[in-house]
Scaffold this active site. Structure first.
Site, mmCIF file in Angstrom:
data_model
loop_
_atom_site.group_PDB
_atom_site.id
_atom_site.type_symbol
_atom_site.label_atom_id
_atom_site.label_comp_id
_atom_site.label_asym_id
_atom_site.label_seq_id
_atom_site.Cartn_x
_atom_site.Cartn_y
_atom_site.Cartn_z
ATOM 1 N N HIS A 182 -28.720 -6.491 -28.885
ATOM 2 C CA HIS A 182 -28.928 -7.924 -28.679
ATOM 3 C C HIS A 182 -30.391 -8.248 -29.004
ATOM 4 C CE1 HIS A 182 -25.249 -8.218 -25.829
ATOM 5 N NE2 HIS A 182 -24.939 -8.595 -27.050
ATOM 6 N N SER A 305 -31.191 -5.886 -21.725
ATOM 7 C CA SER A 305 -31.879 -6.550 -20.623
ATOM 8 C C SER A 305 -31.220 -7.914 -20.428
ATOM 9 C CB SER A 305 -33.370 -6.703 -20.924
ATOM 10 O OG SER A 305 -33.613 -7.732 -21.854
ATOM 11 N N TYR A 358 -19.026 -9.319 -15.344
ATOM 12 C CA TYR A 358 -17.854 -10.093 -15.778
ATOM 13 C C TYR A 358 -17.089 -9.226 -16.779
ATOM 14 C CZ TYR A 358 -21.600 -10.818 -19.127
ATOM 15 O OH TYR A 358 -22.659 -10.595 -19.957
ATOM 16 N N GLU A 380 -29.396 -2.340 -18.021
ATOM 17 C CA GLU A 380 -29.999 -3.684 -18.091
ATOM 18 C C GLU A 380 -31.377 -3.567 -17.462
ATOM 19 O OE1 GLU A 380 -28.763 -6.393 -19.490
ATOM 20 O OE2 GLU A 380 -26.612 -5.942 -19.722
HETATM 21 ZN ZN LIG Z 1 -27.606 -7.415 -24.077
#
Ligand SMILES: [Zn+2]
Length: 430
Positions: A182, A305, A358, A380
């Site tokens: 990401h 993160s 989720y 994370e």
């Molecule tokens: Zn991510």
């Protein structure tokens, strides 16, 4: 004089690039019941908001809201009795501050040669690329640089293999880790670079290199990452432009495991899963690493993160057969990090991703389990060092080294555990 003009131009450009976020508010949302959770989720979805942290009872949510949507958003929350606080009314000011902090850190830094990377900056794609090339050239005995293919926009995706036995010893386990799947999760890059540093440049624990082979992919989503530096700091997906209306696929929903079950088929969504499993070059390249080494990869760490969490599959809430061991090792890694973390950061939470966060499908972490990697986790990293608030993706340069250092404690714990387990497994085979 030219330098002054140059600096002025640089600063102006840097400031101009955040204009897309002018007036965006970051909201902290506090929910008290399952109904409120559902309402906030529904509202975020219908207003197409960027949810940084999902609100659960006992845990604050964080939602980024565009200027023109703020009144509607606030009215809806008030009408439903959902408590909220405005963390910042204009996130652009904090983006400008982040730039200033990083510029100041850059000026203090003395690192023109890039043969080691001091942990006071977030490096660009090109800086990391140059570093990896130099590292491999300087350490041909242990480091192999692999150019695994090209991203959608044609950037090289490179990973390194670290081994004292040239990856030829089949009785060694492999630890595979990646960061920046990401794009906006900048603090994850120091985690992989720190690991490289401790395995190649400043080796203080020989067993980690002697007993384990490592595959480390620092920039899993190079196009998205470059985009966060040049255009949109909070970009998450890759930069595939072949879909109607919107750009980009969430690479962590594009893997061939439960594909499409808990993700979006709308290209404008931040969790758009793409045209099909492995439709994206970046996830296909990661798959090729799994296919090549899956019999020896014992531990996969996908570094994300933020939120101080260690999560494991499956994303639909079901558990793999060795879930108990996965959980126990997750707790051990979390304790190792918690022991050295900044006091003001929360302790790590460990659990199944669907329970803690989720449901999500098509993730890299689930895929690793699916191809037989026994231990697979999504880290994370903490996001709470920027100023005094909880401003998730923003990175304070003062936190970079700490993030690398503390995460490494967790990684080492995981690596040694699978090393010891893998030995037992090998004995059983004999
Ligand atoms: Zn991510």
């Amino acid at each position: 004089m030219l330098r002054v003009v140059g600096l002025f131009l640089f600063v102006s450009l840097a400031l101009a690039k955040h204009e897309i976020y002018e007036g965006y508010g970051l909201y902290k949302v506090l929910v008290k019941s399952a109904d409120q959770v559902q309402l906030v989720n529904h509202l975020s979805h219908s207003l197409d908001l960027d949810v940084w942290a999902h609100a659960l009872p006992g845990r604050d949510g964080q939602i980024l809201v565009p200027k023109e949507t703020k009144v509607l958003f606030e009215n809806e929350l008030q009408a439903a009795g959902v408590e909220f606080q405005i963390e910042t009314d204009n996130i652009k000011e904090l983006l400008d501050l982040e730039d200033q902090l990083h510029s100041a850190a850059l000026q203090k830094s003395n690192n023109s040669r890039l043969d080691s990377l001091p942990f006071d900056q977030i490096y660009t794609y090109h800086q990391v690329d140059t570093f990896l090339e130099k590292l491999a050239a300087a350490h041909p005995d242990t480091v192999t640089l692999v150019n695994a293919g090209k991203s959608f926009e044609g950037r090289d995706i490179k990973y390194i293999k670290i081994s004292s036995t040239n990856f030829e010893e089949s009785r060694k386990p492999i630890v595979f880790m990646e960061s920046l799947l990401h794009a906006r999760e900048w603090i994850t890059l120091p985690a992989t670079l720190y690991a490289i540093h401790k395995l190649v440049i400043d080796v203080t624990e020989q067993d980690l290199v002697r007993d384990i082979d490592w595959i480390i992919l620092p920039i899993a989503n190079p196009d998205g990452y470059v985009h966060t530096h040049e255009e949109a700091r909070f970009w998450r997906k890759n930069r595939n432009t072949n879909y109607p209306l919107c750009t980009g696929v969430d690479l962590n929903r594009n893997f061939d495991i439960f594909w499409g079950q808990a993700s979006s088929n709308i290209p404008c969504s931040d969790v758009f899963h793409g045209a099909g499993p492995f439709s994206e070059p970046e996830s296909s390249i990661i798959n090729s690493i799994f296919q090549q080494y899956r019999h020896r990869i014992e531990l996969f760490l996908d570094i994300h993160s933020f939120g101080s969490m260690i999560l494991y599959g499956y994303g639909d809430g079901s558990l793999p057969p060795n879930a108990l061991m996965i959980h126990l090792l997750g707790v051990q890694m979390a304790h190792a990090i918690d022991a050295v973390k900044m006091s003001w950061n929360a302790n790590y939470v460990v659990g199944n991703v669907a329970l803690v966060l989720y449901q999500a499908s098509g993730s890299a972490g689930d895929y690793a389990l699916g191809v037989g990697v026994p231990y697979s986790y999504t880290y994370e990293l903490p996001g709470y060092r920027f100023g005094i608030g909880g401003l998730g993706f923003l990175v304070d340069p003062d936190f970079i080294e700490q993030a690398g250092f503390e995460t490494w404690e967790g990684i080492k714990t995981g690596a040694r555990f699978v090393r010891d387990n893998f030995k037992k497994k090998s004995f059983n085979l004999e």
